[in-house]
Enzyme design. Structure first.
Site, short mmCIF file in Angstrom:
data_model
loop_
_atom_site.label_atom_id
_atom_site.label_comp_id
_atom_site.label_asym_id
_atom_site.label_seq_id
_atom_site.Cartn_x
_atom_site.Cartn_y
_atom_site.Cartn_z
N HIS B 257 78.28 -41.61 11.74
CA HIS B 257 77.90 -42.82 11.78
C HIS B 257 77.24 -43.44 12.85
CE1 HIS B 257 79.38 -46.98 10.89
NE2 HIS B 257 80.00 -46.48 9.61
N ARG B 273 75.54 -54.67 10.02
CA ARG B 273 74.12 -54.47 9.80
C ARG B 273 73.82 -55.41 8.48
NH1 ARG B 273 73.25 -49.34 9.28
NH2 ARG B 273 75.52 -48.84 9.71
#
Lengths: 245, 617
Positions: B257, B273
């Site tokens: 991740h 994000r």
């Protein structure tokens, strides 16, 4: 930065015949963003591999690492050393049986609680795999979830005056658990059924209202509101019972 | 010696384990679950996002069905999954979600009317239908065609875990916590239970059973940086692998991740994000826009993790007491957005970093996240090599995830696979008889006593378990992480072979009495290093890039050579794993094609061969 931290840690291993309860001092250099999770693991790996304590998720989600930090029950994983003085005292949670050093047996305590409160949805409906789900208002679902957020860390019971005085007191976590099922429309138990479980001094009428439970809950659960809610409900049930007789 | 007997012994009491247990107990079988921690502390409870199931109730889920879910899962796996298994999973998932609702899970429900949602920092409107009021709703997750992820606010894993554990209590299943299985009892053909160390007293105990199920989650803790709980250390995998006859499936399939926080590697959501957060380097300059001009920070998990690692290798990382990292910047999203839409992130920054993300940067680095690798089973959950042994959940390579699993499919797998495999265990148990040989049990116990005694006395050597562990973790981070190449993997293997030698010479510094952690670590260190070697060796041999497995020197997905699954055996007395291969799937519903994200070229398989293996409908 770069303080030298002094940890005074409770030591006792019941499985070691030579062990005597005492406090032991460790010294550790503080690093940036240090939590007690980091500090304790470093102490175990670098200074004393015999040190016993519990961590699991290390992210404030599972409740494994509750201990008394400078006098207050809290989760060690989300305690940053920067918020503490240089002198840090760590003790195991009271009330629960000691496993060793900072580790206590919350598992047995909570499993007994599930049995006492019959912590499951009581229903006579059977599941039909071919049918769509029964509908529920989202508000109700969220209300249930709010009470199910308890992570069973045990802080509330450790901070409870009544629980310290009597072993049989159910404590805030258990009463919160009952409240979770009271608000769940899937659970067919009546107020009288719940009264059988908590309508006594071991349950809802034993609380002294000191608010310690809510003060220390790492999930900020509304423990006292639930207690008040149940106490009113059980009070009314008690009066109804008198008139039934 | 305390001896327990049951029809089914479940090692691990997270969601997969308890779901398996419930299925058997409902059919009247006697079940014992073992767990290192109280069941509700299992790593299952940390999963916040949700569970994928094609219910199609919410507006953005309209038109969803099990076929679409199946397709997403197969594409997500980069055609590495067993398509029969992915089909079983997608078909059963909606029923399982409804069953969970019946047992008490407070799923979020459809609220009719208009509301807003965010995508890529932009605001959109949707309208939920009145006729769907109160049905189970879903949220959006990456890699899926429809909104399909069922959830309970920000605590899905926790809520489902509570309900499952309640169900166990209702059925009277014995869930023993603070018990760690340290070896299986078997004769090379049949498994009949486990030798277990009590983590309250340190005593050894014996659990005999007709069937045994390993449901111990992933093994992320063999990496230094992982989002996994500290209990996800491969204990269950080691039990099975140590028998010499059970293979680890696809050990090279490990998911990373992009944004674990430093130092504790707690995950901050990709939503940061998605909503417009950016990644910055040591000079506080953006870099994702250089490497991926179009998608920048919004490229898929593996792509972002790769570029972050690359950028740090270029010397643009931020040095810290805990190693290098980069920065995640969400300051420009503003107080309102951070306090509402990214509340969890705000809390994580506050609780674990003392950072106010409105004003300060968040230290992040790519982090091990999930193991698609696992104890290899067939589609019934039966483990290869040993009769009576099963596995489910992240511990297993059942194999619906192939080389990359989709968000929301892992948590769903725990209960869906648990239900399916539980049913198969019930079929197995009906009419099954086995023999418990006392000599076999005595030998298994003696072996463990001997192992513990040698660790305590220092008979094997004087290596420190924590130092050996650190060496293993560093080697894997260095050579077997987001990027892999020939030189790095060879070096990793060389280092790990030295580490294996040290792991065999570990002794305790402490007395090892009672709930001693050093002993627990020492008992599994050799097995952990072996798992590490399986990953590195399998990754070295697989000369292609597929899903999370990325070779810098073989960037294409090679369906001609590598449309298969690695099986890593560790034979008795060996110093390296023995690798075998089997076809990825017995047949195809969907022929291999483009995944639709992550880029990379494909060396196509022979079309006629694939055509011949298409499932006939």
């Amino acid at each position: 930065m770069s303080r030298q931290l002094e940890f005074d840690i409770f030591r006792y291993n019941p499985q070691d015949k030579g062990s005597v309860p005492h406090m032991q001092t460790f010294v550790l250099d503080e690093t940036e963003n240090m939590t007690l999770f980091i500090a304790l693991n470093r102490l175990r790996e670098e200074q004393d591999p015999g040190l016993i304590f519990d961590f699991c998720c290390r992210a404030g989600i599972c409740g494994a690492c509750a201990m008394v930090v400078n006098g207050k029950p809290r989760l060690a994983c989300q305690t940053k050393t920067v918020d503490l003085p240089e002198q840090i005292t760590l003790l195991p949670l009271p009330v629960y049986q000691l496993i060793g050093d900072l580790s206590v047996d919350t598992g047995s305590w909570f499993r007994e609680m599930y049995q006492t409160t019959e912590s499951w949805v009581h229903t006579n409906k059977t599941f039909d795999p071919g049918a769509i789900e029964e509908r529920m208002e989202n508000e109700v679902a969220e209300q249930i979830y709010e009470l199910e957020r308890c992570i069973e860390c045990g802080c509330c019971v450790a901070a409870c005056g009544t629980a310290r005085l009597r072993d049989d007191f159910l404590g805030a976590a258990s009463l919160n658990r009952v409240a979770r099922f009271v608000v769940d429309p899937r659970d067919q138990r009546t107020d009288r059924d719940y009264f059988e479980i908590i309508g006594n001094d071991e349950g809802i009428f034993g609380c002294m209202g000191l608010l310690g439970c809510e003060d220390v809950c790492p999930k900020s659960l509304p423990l006292q509101n639930q207690l008040g809610f149940l106490r009113r409900k059980m009070g009314i049930t008690a009066i109804k019972e008198i008139f039934r007789k | 010696m305390q001896t327990y007997y049951s029809d089914l012994l479940v090692i691990g009491a997270g969601l997969a384990g308890e779901r398996v247990a419930v299925e058997a107990a409902q059919e009247g079988f006697d079940v014992i679950c073992l767990s290192i921690v109280p069941a509700r502390r299992s790593h299952s409870s940390a999963a916040q996002g949700g569970m994928q199931a094609a219910l199609g109730n919410c507006a953005k889920g309209e038109g969803d069905n099990v076929d679409v879910h199946f397709g997403d899962t197969v594409r997500g796996s980069d055609w590495g999954c067993d398509q029969e298994v992915a089909r079983l999973f997608a078909d059963a998932a909606p029923i399982e979600m409804r069953r969970l609702a019946h047992w008490g899970v407070p799923w979020n429900r459809v609220v009719p009317g208009k509301s807003f949602y965010f995508k890529g920092g932009e605001k959109f409107e949707k309208e939920e239908k009145e006729e769907k009021r109160g049905l189970i709703t879903a949220r959006s997750f990456g890699g899926t065609a429809k909104w399909r992820t069922c959830y309970t606010s920000d605590g899905t894993g926790h809520a489902v875990m509570c309900t499952m554990d309640n169900r166990c209590a209702e059925l009277g299943i014995n869930v023993f916590d603070r018990k760690e299985a340290i070896s299986l009892i078997h004769d090379g053909d049949t498994c009949t239970g486990a030798v277990v160390r009590c983590l309250r007293t340190g005593e050894l105990e014996v659990y005999l059973s007709k069937a045994t199920s390993i449901c111990t989650g992933g093994f992320g803790r063999i990496y230094k940086a992982t989002t996994n709980a500290v209990i996800c250390d491969g204990g269950g995998h080691i039990l099975a692998h140590d028998t010499g006859v059970v293979p680890i499936g696809n050990p090279e399939a490990i998911q990373f991740h992009p944004t674990g926080i430093v130092p504790t590697d707690i995950l901050v959501t990709e939503g940061c994000r998605g909503d417009g957060g950016t990644l910055l380097d040591v000079n506080e300059e953006r870099f994702m826009n250089i490497y991926e001009p179009e998608k920048a920070e919004l490229a898929s998990r593996d792509v972002v993790a790769r570029w972050m690692t690359h950028h740090m290798r270029e010397g643009k990382g931020v040095k810290s007491a805990y190693g290098e990292h980069l920065w995640l910047d969400i300051r420009h999203l503003g107080d309102k957005h951070i306090s509402t839409k990214l509340r969890e992130v705000d809390e994580i920054c506050h609780h674990f970093l003392n950072v106010d993300p409105r004003k300060q940067l968040i230290p992040v680095r790519p982090t091990q996240h999930y193991t698609m690798a696992g104890v290899r089973t067939n589609k019934d959950g039966a483990v290869y090599g040993l009769k009576g042994l099963f596995s489910a959940g992240e511990a297993a390579c059942w194999d619906m995830h192939g080389f990359n699993r989709l968000g929301g499919n892992s948590l769903a797998e725990t209960v869906v696979a648990g239900g399916i495999i539980g049913t198969k265990i019930v079929e197995f148990l009906k009419g099954y008889e086995t023999d418990f040989k006392t000599s076999l049990v005595a030998e298994a116990v003696r072996k463990e006593q001997d192992r513990i005694e040698k660790l305590r006395s220092g008979a094997n050597g004087k290596e420190n378990v924590y130092k050996v562990r650190e060496e293993m973790q560093d080697a894997l981070m260095e050579g077997c992480f987001v990027f892999r190449n020939d030189a790095g993997l060879n070096k990793c293997i060389e280092t790990l072979q030295g580490t294996l030698d040290k792991a065999r010479k570990v002794s305790l510094v402490s007395d090892g009495l009672g709930a001693n952690h050093e002993l627990a670590a020492a008992l599994k260190i050799e097995g952990q290093v072996k798992l590490g070697l399986c990953i590195a060796k399998a990754a070295l041999e697989r000369t292609e890039s597929r899903g999370s497995h990325n070779r810098e020197d073989y960037t294409a997905r090679d369906d001609q050579k590598w449309l298969n699954r690695t099986l890593a055996y560790w034979r008795d007395g060996a110093d390296m794993p023995e690798l075998q291969y089997e076809e990825a799937t017995p047949g195809y519903e969907i022929p291999p094609g483009d995944r639709g994200y992550g880029g990379g070229s494909i060396i196509e398989a022979d079309k006629a061969e694939i055509e011949a293996k298409m499932f006939k409908k």
